[in-house]
Design an enzyme around this catalytic site. Structure first.
Site, PDB file in Angstrom:
ATOM      1  N   ILE A 154     -82.676 -36.933  -8.484  1.00 60.21           N
ATOM      2  CA  ILE A 154     -83.193 -36.497  -9.783  1.00 60.21           C
ATOM      3  C   ILE A 154     -82.112 -36.603 -10.854  1.00 60.21           C
ATOM      4  CG2 ILE A 154     -84.168 -34.517 -11.039  1.00 60.21           C
ATOM      5  CD1 ILE A 154     -85.478 -33.751  -8.272  1.00 60.21           C
ATOM      6  N   ASP A 173     -70.173 -33.986  -9.389  1.00 58.13           N
ATOM      7  CA  ASP A 173     -70.792 -33.940  -8.058  1.00 58.13           C
ATOM      8  C   ASP A 173     -69.694 -34.241  -7.047  1.00 58.13           C
ATOM      9  OD1 ASP A 173     -72.124 -34.479  -5.619  1.00 58.13           O
ATOM     10  OD2 ASP A 173     -73.919 -35.197  -6.652  1.00 58.13           O
ATOM     11  N   ARG A 234     -83.534 -25.366  -8.926  1.00 54.77           N
ATOM     12  CA  ARG A 234     -83.855 -24.225  -8.078  1.00 54.77           C
ATOM     13  C   ARG A 234     -83.408 -22.930  -8.730  1.00 54.77           C
ATOM     14  NH1 ARG A 234     -87.147 -26.193  -6.150  1.00 54.77           N
ATOM     15  NH2 ARG A 234     -87.799 -26.515  -4.018  1.00 54.77           N
ATOM     16  N   ASP A 258     -87.318 -23.941 -15.540  1.00 53.55           N
ATOM     17  CA  ASP A 258     -88.555 -24.242 -14.819  1.00 53.55           C
ATOM     18  C   ASP A 258     -88.622 -23.440 -13.518  1.00 53.55           C
ATOM     19  OD1 ASP A 258     -90.963 -25.737 -14.189  1.00 53.55           O
ATOM     20  OD2 ASP A 258     -89.772 -26.866 -12.730  1.00 53.55           O
ATOM     21  N   GLU A 263     -89.942 -15.897  -8.251  1.00 54.62           N
ATOM     22  CA  GLU A 263     -91.050 -16.591  -8.903  1.00 54.62           C
ATOM     23  C   GLU A 263     -92.371 -15.937  -8.538  1.00 54.62           C
ATOM     24  OE1 GLU A 263     -90.741 -20.800  -8.057  1.00 54.62           O
ATOM     25  OE2 GLU A 263     -88.853 -20.964  -9.140  1.00 54.62           O
ATOM     26  N   HIS A 281     -92.443 -23.508 -12.785  1.00 54.97           N
ATOM     27  CA  HIS A 281     -92.083 -24.413 -11.666  1.00 54.97           C
ATOM     28  C   HIS A 281     -93.008 -25.646 -11.672  1.00 54.97           C
ATOM     29  CE1 HIS A 281     -90.071 -24.421  -7.452  1.00 54.97           C
ATOM     30  NE2 HIS A 281     -90.303 -25.656  -7.843  1.00 54.97           N
TER      31      HIS A 281
HETATM   32  P1  NAD Z   1     -80.580 -34.817  -3.887  1.00 55.16           P
HETATM   33  O1  NAD Z   1     -80.248 -34.315  -2.549  1.00 55.16           O
HETATM   34  O2  NAD Z   1     -80.987 -36.231  -4.050  1.00 55.16           O
HETATM   35  O3  NAD Z   1     -79.362 -34.533  -4.864  1.00 55.16           O
HETATM   36  C1  NAD Z   1     -78.623 -33.360  -4.870  1.00 55.16           C
HETATM   37  C2  NAD Z   1     -77.227 -33.692  -5.347  1.00 55.16           C
HETATM   38  O4  NAD Z   1     -76.511 -32.471  -5.510  1.00 55.16           O
HETATM   39  C3  NAD Z   1     -76.443 -34.563  -4.374  1.00 55.16           C
HETATM   40  O5  NAD Z   1     -75.942 -35.709  -5.000  1.00 55.16           O
HETATM   41  C4  NAD Z   1     -75.310 -33.647  -3.931  1.00 55.16           C
HETATM   42  O6  NAD Z   1     -74.125 -34.357  -3.694  1.00 55.16           O
HETATM   43  C5  NAD Z   1     -75.181 -32.734  -5.133  1.00 55.16           C
HETATM   44  N1  NAD Z   1     -74.484 -31.485  -4.838  1.00 55.16           N
HETATM   45  C6  NAD Z   1     -74.553 -30.731  -3.730  1.00 55.16           C
HETATM   46  N2  NAD Z   1     -73.748 -29.664  -3.846  1.00 55.16           N
HETATM   47  C7  NAD Z   1     -73.164 -29.751  -5.059  1.00 55.16           C
HETATM   48  C8  NAD Z   1     -72.240 -28.941  -5.750  1.00 55.16           C
HETATM   49  N3  NAD Z   1     -71.740 -27.825  -5.209  1.00 55.16           N
HETATM   50  N4  NAD Z   1     -71.862 -29.315  -6.997  1.00 55.16           N
HETATM   51  C9  NAD Z   1     -72.362 -30.445  -7.547  1.00 55.16           C
HETATM   52  N5  NAD Z   1     -73.223 -31.272  -6.925  1.00 55.16           N
HETATM   53  C10 NAD Z   1     -73.623 -30.910  -5.700  1.00 55.16           C
HETATM   54  O7  NAD Z   1     -81.732 -33.839  -4.442  1.00 55.16           O
HETATM   55  P2  NAD Z   1     -82.812 -34.156  -5.561  1.00 55.16           P
HETATM   56  O8  NAD Z   1     -84.013 -34.746  -4.946  1.00 55.16           O
HETATM   57  O9  NAD Z   1     -82.154 -34.828  -6.689  1.00 55.16           O
HETATM   58  O10 NAD Z   1     -83.189 -32.646  -5.970  1.00 55.16           O
HETATM   59  C11 NAD Z   1     -82.320 -31.852  -6.738  1.00 55.16           C
HETATM   60  C12 NAD Z   1     -82.880 -30.444  -6.880  1.00 55.16           C
HETATM   61  O11 NAD Z   1     -84.134 -30.477  -7.571  1.00 55.16           O
HETATM   62  C13 NAD Z   1     -83.155 -29.721  -5.576  1.00 55.16           C
HETATM   63  O12 NAD Z   1     -82.770 -28.373  -5.715  1.00 55.16           O
HETATM   64  C14 NAD Z   1     -84.661 -29.783  -5.453  1.00 55.16           C
HETATM   65  O13 NAD Z   1     -85.178 -28.763  -4.657  1.00 55.16           O
HETATM   66  C15 NAD Z   1     -85.063 -29.634  -6.884  1.00 55.16           C
HETATM   67  N6  NAD Z   1     -86.427 -30.073  -7.242  1.00 55.16           N
HETATM   68  C16 NAD Z   1     -87.109 -29.295  -8.106  1.00 55.16           C
HETATM   69  C17 NAD Z   1     -88.367 -29.681  -8.496  1.00 55.16           C
HETATM   70  C18 NAD Z   1     -89.158 -28.810  -9.424  1.00 55.16           C
HETATM   71  O14 NAD Z   1     -90.372 -28.754  -9.287  1.00 55.16           O
HETATM   72  N7  NAD Z   1     -88.567 -28.147 -10.350  1.00 55.16           N
HETATM   73  C19 NAD Z   1     -88.914 -30.884  -8.026  1.00 55.16           C
HETATM   74  C20 NAD Z   1     -88.170 -31.660  -7.144  1.00 55.16           C
HETATM   75  C21 NAD Z   1     -86.909 -31.248  -6.760  1.00 55.16           C
HETATM   76  C1  MLT Z   2     -89.629 -29.498  -4.817  1.00 58.51           C
HETATM   77  O1  MLT Z   2     -88.605 -29.043  -4.315  1.00 58.51           O
HETATM   78  O2  MLT Z   2     -90.154 -30.541  -4.423  1.00 58.51           O
HETATM   79  C2  MLT Z   2     -90.186 -28.792  -5.977  1.00 58.51           C
HETATM   80  O3  MLT Z   2     -89.761 -27.512  -6.069  1.00 58.51           O
HETATM   81  C3  MLT Z   2     -91.617 -28.965  -6.202  1.00 58.51           C
HETATM   82  C4  MLT Z   2     -92.511 -28.095  -5.393  1.00 58.51           C
HETATM   83  O4  MLT Z   2     -92.581 -26.915  -5.634  1.00 58.51           O
HETATM   84  O5  MLT Z   2     -93.171 -28.603  -4.503  1.00 58.51           O
END
Ligand code: NAD
Ligand code: MLT
Length: 529
Positions: A154, A173, A234, A258, A263, A281
């Site tokens: 993301i 990162d 998160r 978000d 929640e 969310h």
């Molecule tokens: P991902 O695993 O692809 O990326 C996470 C990144 O965080 C990695 O590159 C990792 O190296 C980095 N990381 C880990 N620890 C770290 C630290 N201490 N400092 C800095 N960077 C660090 O994950 P993603 O698919 O990109 O998802 C990212 C977040 O978004 C997750 O928490 C996921 O649950 C959340 N998410 C939220 C929604 C929503 O509905 N709001 C939707 C999808 C994902």
């Molecule tokens: C996720 O981690 O994929 C998001 O939080 C979206 C969801 O709630 O499913």
């Protein structure tokens, strides 16, 4: 046909449901709004469960779920699943990484633009009949600095879109190589630099003990006055109390959230701040993302239940379809060798696995290792042993494990050798695949063989004396034990021979004892493969 049952707890897009429904051996149930106690009560009937973020899969919820093989998270974050508890019970946990990444990244961009231009507040004001042009003076994003914490799936999309809007992008990162940020067009910096230089800071890491309250009183104090903070990843990554105080003090100019520590965040003082905007969310709430995650989790669960193929698992090494096809014939070799050794040597104190030959080079051997362990422990443990909990059980039993790979082979394109050491015995067994599917034992200690690794087998070591095989045949015949197949091997110079005798039925203990009493017979073991 044995029906497999799937429980869908938090709803699911039709695209994935259709995949499940097309499988004749599957029954899919999607009851609405069950609470944790209700899920726990019905879970023992199910082989698989699918959750999004609403259902918290706790150790307590799964403690009686004896049939449960897999928990599928239709989404990214698995912090609502007690993965350690699932692993201990041998339950696979899988998610759908990336399937909602575009939705979450676009939502982050939408939040940043809304925050910069006060769009939610202006909408609210107009609904009240007002026309407050001066009050909602905004800021452009072009040439502002965006700090991205976490450059995963993301974070990378956010960086790409922000750069397109001419923002300067800083990345922190610690788990990536700096070049990854540069390739995207961002600048890789330390956390301190990111905090000090960013006009907007957005977090995109998972929630782990390491990242909990990553944005806290201390880090906020090191940010630039007037900074704006975003969290579409998160709840828990930001200490909400500290954020509230920094906004009230005027140091932080605004925030877009978000996700929340609790929640829904009912009663949170943040809800009263005019310069904080919220969504419930919604990061993954796009039609496309829901379709993607639904289809992805359904096909992953189907693959696992129908063929054993594991993809996107949190508690098991994932392998590609191509790799799976390569290791598939060896999974049975691995399991049978483990099974054999677990019965020959008790207790096992040390386990060594060697992968040799060209077939087993440059492929992930971890699934094979876990299969050997499963084979080894399965016959001796009361609890269910499978690929997921096998390594944990091995550790708990303090069995030392070493693995290695060598391209040198002893005549086979792929060979697995499993060595076990007990208190005062040790065995080495090697297996290979013949004609792409037949699983054979090709070596037992120093004896070369080509015995099928299946069925009930007597493994008899004897002195290489004439008539010994006759004695074995007569003795088994006297006890009405029919011999199905027999493989012999000897080491002439040591006056030693071995017979692997596959029998139709288990030989009684008396027959084995009688054989053991014969002066030419050194050792008799019966193993079930
Ligand atoms: P991902 O695993 O692809 O990326 C996470 C990144 O965080 C990695 O590159 C990792 O190296 C980095 N990381 C880990 N620890 C770290 C630290 N201490 N400092 C800095 N960077 C660090 O994950 P993603 O698919 O990109 O998802 C990212 C977040 O978004 C997750 O928490 C996921 O649950 C959340 N998410 C939220 C929604 C929503 O509905 N709001 C939707 C999808 C994902
Ligand atoms: C996720 O981690 O994929 C998001 O939080 C979206 C969801 O709630 O499913």
């Amino acid at each position: 046909m044995n029906m497999l049952k799937v429980l869908i707890c938090d709803g699911m897009d039709e695209s994935g449901l259709a995949l499940f429904r097309a499988a004749p051996e599957l029954q899919v149930d999607m009851p609405e709004g069950l609470n944790a106690a209700e899920i726990k009560a019905i879970l023992p009937e199910y082989d698989a469960m699918v959750v999004r973020s609403r259902t918290k899969v706790t150790a307590e919820m799964i403690e009686n779920a004896a049939r449960l093989k897999v928990v599928g998270r239709a989404g990214t974050g698995v912090d609502n699943i007690d993965t350690a508890a699932a692993s201990a019970r041998g339950i696979l946990v899988m998610n759908t990484p990336g399937a909602n990444a575009t939705a979450a990244a676009e939502h982050t961009l939408a939040m940043m633009l809304s925050l910069a231009r006060h769009i939610p507040q202006a909408t609210h004001s107009m609904r009240q009949g007002l026309w407050e042009k001066k009050k909602f003076m905004g800021t452009e994003l072009a040439h502002m600095t965006l700090g991205i914490i976490g450059l995963g799936k993301i974070g990378s999309i956010v960086a790409d879109r922000a750069l397109a809007m001419k923002m300067d992008v800083l990345v922190y990162d610690p788990h990536i190589v700096p070049e990854m940020a540069a390739v995207l067009g961002g600048e890789y910096v330390t956390l301190d630099e990111l905090l000090a230089r960013s006009d907007f800071i957005t977090v995109h890491t998972p929630l782990t003990p390491d990242t909990k309250h990553l944005i806290n009183r201390n880090t906020l104090a090191r940010t630039k006055p007037g900074v704006r903070i975003l969290n579409c990843a998160r709840g828990g990554l930001i200490d909400e109390e500290a954020l509230y105080d920094s906004i009230v003090s005027g140091h932080v100019a605004g925030a877009a959230l978000d996700v929340f520590e609790r929640e829904p965040p009912a009663g949170s003082p943040l809800l009263d701040l005019p310069n904080v905007i919220f969504t419930p969310h919604l990061g993954a709430s796009s039609l496309q993302a829901q379709e993607n995650v639904s289809r992805a989790i359904a096909s992953q669960i189907l693959d696992y239940l129908q063929t054993g193929l594991i993809r996107n698992a949190i508690n098991f090494p994932s392998i590609s379809m191509k790799e799976y096809e390569r290791i598939r014939p060896y999974l049975l070799v691995a399991e049978r060798l483990g099974h054999l050794q677990g019965q020959l040597c008790t207790p096992v104190l040390k386990l060594e696995i060697i992968y040799s030959g060209s077939d087993l080079q440059e492929i992930p051997t971890q699934p094979l290792t876990q299969t050997v362990i499963k084979g080894l422990l399965d016959p001796i443990m009361a609890e269910k042993v499978n690929l997921i909990n096998a390594p944990l059980l091995l550790k708990q039993r303090q069995i030392e494990l070493t693995t290695s790979t060598t391209s040198q082979s002893k005549g086979y394109t792929g060979e697995i050798t499993v060595k076990v050491k007990g208190r005062d015995e040790e065995y080495s067994a090697s297996g290979a695949v013949f004609q792409g599917q037949e699983v054979r034992l090709v070596r037992l200690n120093d004896y070369r063989l080509e015995a099928e690794l299946e069925g009930i087998n007597l493994i008899i070591q004897n002195r290489d004396k004439p008539g010994t095989i006759g004695v074995i045949g007569t003795t088994l015949g006297n006890y009405k034990v029919n011999i199905a197949d027999m493989h012999l091997s000897r080491i002439r110079e040591r006056d030693r021979a071995i017979a692997i005798i596959r029998v139709d039925h288990e030989a009684p203990a008396e027959a084995l004892d009688e054989l053991r009493r014969h002066p030419s017979i050194i050792c008799v073991k019966q193993v079930k493969l």
